[in-house]
Design an enzyme around this catalytic site. Sequence first.
Site, mmCIF file in Angstrom:
data_model
loop_
_atom_site.group_PDB
_atom_site.id
_atom_site.type_symbol
_atom_site.label_atom_id
_atom_site.label_comp_id
_atom_site.label_asym_id
_atom_site.label_seq_id
_atom_site.Cartn_x
_atom_site.Cartn_y
_atom_site.Cartn_z
ATOM 1 N N ARG A 63 -10.741 52.101 24.261
ATOM 2 C CA ARG A 63 -12.040 52.629 24.704
ATOM 3 C C ARG A 63 -12.658 53.552 23.670
ATOM 4 O O ARG A 63 -13.878 53.691 23.594
ATOM 5 C CB ARG A 63 -11.898 53.288 26.078
ATOM 6 N N GLU A 100 1.333 59.770 28.170
ATOM 7 C CA GLU A 100 1.606 60.139 29.563
ATOM 8 C C GLU A 100 2.811 59.414 30.145
ATOM 9 O O GLU A 100 3.519 59.945 30.981
ATOM 10 C CB GLU A 100 0.383 59.850 30.444
#
Length: 180
Positions: A63, A100
């Site tokens: 993105r 993460e």
Amino acid sequence: MSFSRQELADTIRSIPDYPKPGIIFRDITTLLGNPRAFRRAVDELVNPYVGMNVRKIAGMEARGFILGGAVAHQLSAGFVPIRKKGKLPHETVSIAYSLEYGVDEMEIHRDAVLPGEKVILVDDLIATGGTAVGAVQLLRQIGAEVVSACFVIDLPDLGGRAKLEALGVEVRTLVEFSGH
């Protein structure tokens, strides 16, 4: 008529329990599909840097490519892709980083930035900061002066912004969401 920050946040889809239980995935594809919201987000990312002689915009896969390309165009700067290991065809420099949900590796072309060039890092979201910290370290390794790191979304509860600021990098975000 422009979007307020809240209206911008409202264009971002929240998907619970993705990619694993307890995580709320913040999906910007809905923002990207809304012409007014996409324009507002890019304008907000660009405005602080007009006239600063930023030479390159670095975007992280994937993105960050969309947002970074638009920001680079608006600033008349070059675009530098930071990709997952093995995706770039020329001589690269790589770094391992924490994300993460585990550990990964990313790379950049060794000649993507000239020593001392001003670079802005752009991505959709800052969470724990592992990917962004790795990208800053990678850019500095090839001689970039990282002026700022810009994100549409900040998840402040996860502490990524503080990690970048501890490296001396200015952080700009457009909207915040609490939690994960």
